[in-house]
Scaffold this motif. Structure first.
Motif: not given
Lengths: 64, 149
Positions: A21, A24-26, A30, A40-42, A44-45, A48, A51-52
């Motif tokens: 979290a 990825v900045g959440v 989440t 259901n994530p976007s 963009r998320l 991210a 990538r992480a």
């Protein structure tokens, strides 16, 4: 539907939900909701998170 | 491109969606409270002043918003500590309930058979106590959930 692939990829990297979290900045909740299939994530998320964890979208989120 | 998709001081995308739903519920709670107030005034005549009515209608709406956000983990930004929120709600609850009791004892709350604005202290106190209780309960649930992780 539960996202077990995400949970497995996170565990393979030895990351806690909080660490992912933070990466990825959440919020941790989440990440938990995504793993449990409650959210259901976007795209963009999803990107991210991939990538992480060093995975592709197909590997973590595509249900073929 | 950065991994991090959001500023840690902002709510994340799930929280924003949950807060939107909470606003929706709070809006309908406010409409319901106003309707109830209008019906009661129509049935029983004037029983409270405008300030009291505004306060008594707003409190359930704010409570619905806050409790919904808390229960959907959308009340705190990522990495925001819960201590500030607990202190604020605790302070609001204690001060307003104490003021409310003083007002009731002094007989300011009902004047000439009409509920006055002073009832708002009690209403805000109860609201803050309910929000605080929901918050503490949610923290306990989250702690348990974290241990199971």
């Amino acid at each position: 539907m539960k996202n077990l692939r995400l949970k497995a990829a996170r565990a393979a990297k030895d990351m806690s939900q909080q660490q992912l979290a933070d990466a990825v900045g959440v919020s941790r909740q989440t990440i938990n909701a995504i793993e449990k299939g409650d959210y259901n994530p976007s795209i963009r998320l999803c990107a991210a998170i991939c990538r992480a964890l060093g995975k592709t979208l197909d590997e973590l989120f595509w249900e073929g | 491109m950065k991994n991090n998709i959001g500023n840690q001081s902002d709510y994340d995308e799930r929280q924003i969606a949950a807060r939107g739903q909470a606003f929706q519920l709070a809006y309908f709670a406010l409409l319901g409270a106003l309707l109830l107030y209008a019906c009661s005034e129509g049935l029983f005549g004037r029983w409270c002043d405008a300030g009291a009515a505004a306060g008594l209608c707003a409190c359930p709406s704010v409570t619905v918003f806050a409790v919904t956000c808390i229960w959907r983990d959308a009340y705190r930004r990522p990495n925001e500590r819960p201590a500030g929120m607990i202190a604020l709600m605790g302070f609001l609850a204690v001060v307003n309930l104490a003021l409310g009791i003083v007002r009731i004892c002094e007989g300011d709350v009902v004047q000439e058979g009409i509920l006055t604005f002073f009832i708002c202290n009690t209403a805000v106190g109860v609201m803050a106590a309910v929000i605080l209780a929901a918050y503490l309960l949610r923290l306990l649930v989250l702690r348990k959930e974290r241990e199971e992780e």
